[in-house]
Design an enzyme around this catalytic site. Structure first.
Site, PDB file in Angstrom:
ATOM      1  N   TYR A 108      15.735 -14.680  49.417  1.00 56.84           N
ATOM      2  CA  TYR A 108      16.254 -14.084  48.184  1.00 56.84           C
ATOM      3  C   TYR A 108      16.809 -15.172  47.262  1.00 56.84           C
ATOM      4  CZ  TYR A 108      16.053  -9.302  50.140  1.00 56.84           C
ATOM      5  OH  TYR A 108      15.652  -8.103  50.653  1.00 56.84           O
TER       6      TYR A 108
ATOM      7  N   PHE B 223      14.091 -17.189  45.425  1.00 49.25           N
ATOM      8  CA  PHE B 223      13.360 -16.486  44.373  1.00 49.25           C
ATOM      9  C   PHE B 223      14.257 -16.096  43.197  1.00 49.25           C
ATOM     10  CE2 PHE B 223      10.304 -15.713  47.906  1.00 49.25           C
ATOM     11  CZ  PHE B 223       9.237 -16.370  47.321  1.00 49.25           C
TER      12      PHE B 223
ATOM     13  N   LYS C 136      11.157 -15.840  35.221  1.00 53.34           N
ATOM     14  CA  LYS C 136      10.684 -14.516  35.614  1.00 53.34           C
ATOM     15  C   LYS C 136      11.643 -13.429  35.142  1.00 53.34           C
ATOM     16  CE  LYS C 136      10.855 -12.782  39.971  1.00 53.34           C
ATOM     17  NZ  LYS C 136      10.498 -12.608  41.389  1.00 53.34           N
TER      18      LYS C 136
ATOM     19  N   ASP D  12      14.278   3.628  51.684  1.00 51.48           N
ATOM     20  CA  ASP D  12      12.912   3.250  51.320  1.00 51.48           C
ATOM     21  C   ASP D  12      12.486   4.146  50.153  1.00 51.48           C
ATOM     22  OD1 ASP D  12      10.048   3.160  51.178  1.00 51.48           O
ATOM     23  OD2 ASP D  12       9.998   2.390  53.232  1.00 51.48           O
TER      24      ASP D  12
ATOM     25  N   GLU E  64       9.881  -5.421  41.311  1.00 49.03           N
ATOM     26  CA  GLU E  64       9.228  -6.731  41.464  1.00 49.03           C
ATOM     27  C   GLU E  64       8.647  -6.801  42.870  1.00 49.03           C
ATOM     28  OE1 GLU E  64      11.651 -10.201  41.560  1.00 49.03           O
ATOM     29  OE2 GLU E  64      13.517  -9.135  41.914  1.00 49.03           O
TER      30      GLU E  64
ATOM     31  N   GLU F  88       1.355  -7.258  48.300  1.00 45.68           N
ATOM     32  CA  GLU F  88       2.575  -6.905  49.033  1.00 45.68           C
ATOM     33  C   GLU F  88       2.834  -5.393  48.950  1.00 45.68           C
ATOM     34  OE1 GLU F  88       5.756  -9.615  48.009  1.00 45.68           O
ATOM     35  OE2 GLU F  88       4.556 -11.368  48.546  1.00 45.68           O
TER      36      GLU F  88
END
Lengths: 650, 650
Positions: free
Chosen positions: B338, B341, B347, B434, B450, B459
């Site tokens: 984490y 990124f 981004k 989830d 993302e 992914e």
């Protein structure tokens, strides 16, 4: 009911004949009609109602209803399904359609039908011919399915078609040669062994050379449309000579015939053609099946086959079965092996002829009683060449002293018994020694040896005879006086898959002895390595390198080379030869099967573009080995570098 | 002495420059002259007296005499040999000669010289250019040698040559394109990683497109002949712009320069060109080495290189290093991941711009104070998109309610801390769930996520967002609104060999995340799969199938495709995009490296003959996977059937 019984031992499937049918929801009636009444052995039949489409089915909210399959495993038990039905996958499917709905429907249906067929334990399903030359999605689906299938075969239906005028310019067109379609499909499917071919035979046949290719491919069935048949003088169906020859080829390669199409011959009821079989066991319903005359004609062809010669029958079990070559130098042979090879009377007759001729040439008649020829059998084994030599001496009236040199101490025991038994004590001296190290008490006029392998020098005859040459007189001679190996490129899906099944590099870099049967020979053989004995050159060297170019026939079409078939031919003495090179093979000799050198990646060859091949014979201090590669049309890896996978011990 | 120091971290070998020399029996003098006086880092020098021939040597009965090697390991110690000498194999050897004696002499010499070089621990030997396009015996020998070499590299000398007019008709001629020679040689040598290339650069360069190919091949050295050099106004050697560009490319790919040939520029003694370096540490003998001006010019080019940007420097260690893609759905990411990124500010700036624009579009200025937009960050991680959303709201003056949905319970802990720390309690609701199973208390205006991988959907963003779409308002929108994957065929010997080194099928059927560097991109990218959110079609389906045709440039010559580089581009909102597809890549973003799909067997492609490629995205109940294959110019196997080797867990 089978077409007939072949020679004992022939387990070929080709004695069964099937019939292609339309969809019929009443499977017991379908089988009763075609098998009990029609006389066929099995039915190739759709499993699913052809109007079914998954996308429509779902739309109608049929979640709880059953799929429209013909019959179930309660209507017919699994063993009946398995022995009498080949599932025919819905022919409307088109997995490479531009229409996504059709494509997805096709995939769903294909998977449902094969899952059902597998549930019923069917032996095979017939897959419809790909609709386009570009069939990647169809192949991808089949490849997924094959990964999960254990027993069932999938027969891909391929029309037997090749345009005559297959010039370079048109080769990108769809279907100038249906072999290309098959080749793409099976390469995409990773050459899986459960994927095989059902050839659709029509009334026009492509060139004989192009047909050859299929005998190296996994063809399991040939579908004969009734349109293939001609009409004989009495109105019965028959086939052209070319078709007959093809069908005979199929019979000999365990390819099952399936009759398909509408009856086109109105045969008068009750008047069976005398040329065809009528076993009389179909009384009551024979007249009702209109395809019966075609079956009877196929049965007639089957029963007309020449019986297999005894030797072929003996070798049936060895067909396309990979064996490791013997290493008689490094290992000692066993009694059983000697026993088998000694039975090859043709071979020893050739040796005896060669020895007789040499004796006559060396000793004129007038000196026959004064000159004793010294003959050494190097590698005498249990004595067959000793016997041949003595018989040659007797036959020609020449005096002979024989040394029998043998390095296997077990064989030497047998040799002593033999000499005693035959009373040869005065003429034969047994030497228990490796010929490469023996110190001979005198020099020889003639060296006789049988050290050849399927590829000539592959059992190290050159190295052994080089060692023995020391005790040969200056004007002495060797029988054999020379030998040459030969190779030719072949298609052989069966052997390729057998090699591949080991999942390692070693097996792809090994040469095998094998009775080649399901093999397409793509070009005439060419000589590779020659050895001559005695060899007097000061630069004597048993390393060899040969570059070869093969051209496949211009009307063959493209073909896949899985490797090379190898043979040898040996000159024993003057014009007396012995060998297995197909064009000059010694008849009725059984000591050698051909050798097979595989390629790690099969190479596709095209007419007009030569296949360039390199073979090396390499010699190290402890071993001898071959390396091989292809450089045209595209380079392969050099196989068996440094003999890492396969070698013969010195 | 090195040409200069690159940015810290650059371990490229290209800062060393060598010189090619004639045979000299006095190696210490040779090194002293070229290294101490000439300023070069190493010498490419013959190890063996060029008059030596094994067959003559033996004839003279020299069994006991030593081989005529230059120096021994007593004259120079192994570390000196190793760091300063590249062995140059005798250039008279011709392993594919028709003359058998020459062929055998060549093999003997080649093996003796390499054995000697290996004994001296040399880092590399330079192999002479094959004399014929047909070089199978040379390759066979090198392949044997490579099998036993552990550390030493063999540099095959290949002229950098390609005929301009390379029409189909002339392609069988010798050497219209030297790449073909290299390609045959390395295929015969099984693509071994110790076999690399020394490119012989001459004054004429082939087309820029044909040069591209070499950057995917293992080029270790570029030999610059003095004839390549032009003369500048002051009489000093210099290179054409095209040569300069090529040399810069070599520097960036760790290719060492070797100067070769006779000096052709008479530079006035003592008058160093101001444009070139002069470190002054060569006082005393600098004037004596006539190739020094060439070295100085190369050093000048090296020092003129742009420094590496910070991001490139950071990524140096990742160049051409294969990584398994993350599986953030199946696995929970770690804090370090984490952390890394979240640093990609570019981004999140793009996201913030997209969210701002969407807020403005949905809520007119006059209603900014009354309407509260409901925004759900699905897959909130440790909160960077929550922050970007709140900043967008502040920037645009819109009222915002944020739900942060995250399935990783560890990240949820961090989220709670963040909200407390930043005082976001009133505007942010954290949901530990989830997104595919969450029962949302209200519907969202905007879904922000993302979830993209290097290949866009890899992914499982489509599957996750399909699950979240339930709680999006009818007129709600998703950021990103769509994304597309792209591929292009590449040559990349390095990656191919890394994949191959695992010696199994699984690694050839896996996609890797990799910072591509030593790669030749053979054709522009093409789009593969596109996903759009929200997706309202009733036949919504995340399976995909795409057939693509790539044409390589007509002046490139043939090339070997080792696999496909994959990228993505995403539309966040309207014209605000984000991605790594090279032609439109978002600058200075570092979250994604490209993806690489290997081919089990590299495919050779030719201009004018398209490369046809198929990609599938398959969806099962537990996993999603890709399958891929090539159907033209020749069919490959379908890779990764049923996801047997590589898949992403649902």
């Amino acid at each position: 009911m089978p077409l007939g019984e072949r020679s004992p031992g022939d387990k070929g499937e080709s004695r069964y004949c099937g019939v292609e049918s339309e969809f019929d929801g009443d499977v017991p009636r379908l089988l009763s009609f075609n098998i009990s009444c029609g006389g066929f052995d099995f039915v190739v039949s759709p499993l699913m109602n052809p109007t079914y489409r998954p996308s429509l089915f779902e739309k109608e909210g049929n979640e709880s209803s059953v799929l429209p399959f013909a019959g179930s495993d309660l209507i017919l038990n699994p063993s009946q399904w398995s022995s009498h039905v080949v599932g025919k996958i819905s022919s409307w499917i088109d997995l490479d359609s531009e229409d996504e709905i059709l494509r997805l429907d096709s995939e769903t249906t294909l998977k449902q039908e094969i899952a059902w067929a597998s549930h019923l334990s069917l032996q095979a399903c017939l897959l419809p011919t790909p609709r386009q030359a570009s069939c990647a999605n169809y192949a991808r689906c089949i490849n997924q399915i094959l990964q999960g299938l254990t027993n069932m075969q999938l027969w891909l239906r391929i029309p037997l078609f090749k345009a005559e005028d297959d010039s370079m310019g048109t080769s990108t067109d769809d279907m100038t040669d249906s072999w290309e379609l098959w080749n793409s499909f099976r390469l995409l499917c990773e050459h899986r062994s459960q994927l095989s071919i059902a050839l659709d035979v029509s009334s026009t046949l492509p060139s004989a050379n192009s047909l050859v290719r299929w005998f190296g491919e996994p063809v399991k069935a040939a579908i004969l449309n009734t349109e293939c048949f001609l009409t004989n003088a009495r109105g019965y169906p028959c086939l052209s000579k070319r078709h007959q020859k093809l069908i005979t080829g199929f019979f000999n390669h365990s390819v099952q015939i399936v009759i398909s199409g509408k009856p086109l011959h109105k045969v008068l009821k009750g008047s069976a053609d005398p040329a065809t079989m009528d076993n009389g066991d179909n009384v009551g319903c024979v007249q009702n099946h209109s395809l019966r005359p075609y079956l009877e004609y196929v049965g007639y062809l089957y029963q007309r086959l020449d019986p297999l010669p005894e030797q072929e029958r003996f070798e049936l079990g060895y067909r396309d079965f990979l064996q490791s070559p013997l290493q008689p130098l490094m290992d000692n042979l066993e009694a059983q092996t000697y026993e088998t090879f000694e039975k090859d009377t043709v071979k020893y007759t050739q040796y005896q002829r060669a020895i007789s001729q040499a004796l006559i040439d060396r000793v004129p008649d007038e000196k026959a009683s004064v000159i004793t020829t010294v003959l050494m059998v190097v590698g005498a084994g249990r004595g067959p060449l000793v016997r041949a030599s003595l018989q040659a001496a007797e036959e020609t009236g020449r005096k002979l002293k024989v040394y029998a040199v043998e390095k296997n101490p077990n064989a030497v025991v047998t040799l002593h018994s033999l000499v005693k038994l035959e009373g040869w004590e005065n003429s034969v001296t047994i030497v228990s020694c490796d010929m490469r190290h023996w110190v001979a008490p005198q020099k020889a006029d003639i060296l006789v040896s049988e050290l050849l392998g399927s590829f000539g020098d592959n059992e190290l005859s050159p190295e052994c005879l080089d060692g023995a040459q020391r005790f040969l007189k200056q004007d002495g001679l060797s029988i054999p006086s020379s030998y040459t190996s030969f190779i030719q490129p072949v298609t052989t899906s069966k052997l390729y898959n057998d090699v591949k099944s080991h999942k390692d590099l070693v097996h792809f870099e090994t040469a095998y002895v094998v009775k080649l049967h399901s093999v397409a020979r793509l070009a005439p053989t060419q000589p590779v390595f020659t050895f001559t004995h005695p060899e007097d050159s000061p630069q004597r060297n048993n390393q060899r390198y040969k570059k070869l170019q093969f051209e496949i026939p211009s009307d063959m079409g493209s073909a896949l080379v899985h490797g090379f078939a190898g043979y040898f031919d040996a000159t024993l003495y003057k014009d007396i030869h012995l060998g297995i090179e197909p064009s000059v093979a010694t008849p009725n000799m059984f000591s050698w099967f051909p050798i097979f050198f595989p390629l790690r990646t099969p190479v596709c060859v095209h007419p007009g573009s030569p296949l360039e091949v390199h073979f090396w014979r390499c010699v190290g201090s402890m071993k001898v080995w071959y390396e091989w590669c292809v450089t045209s049309p595209s380079p392969s890896a050099v196989h068996n570098s440094n003999g890492r996978s396969y070698w013969v011990g010195l």
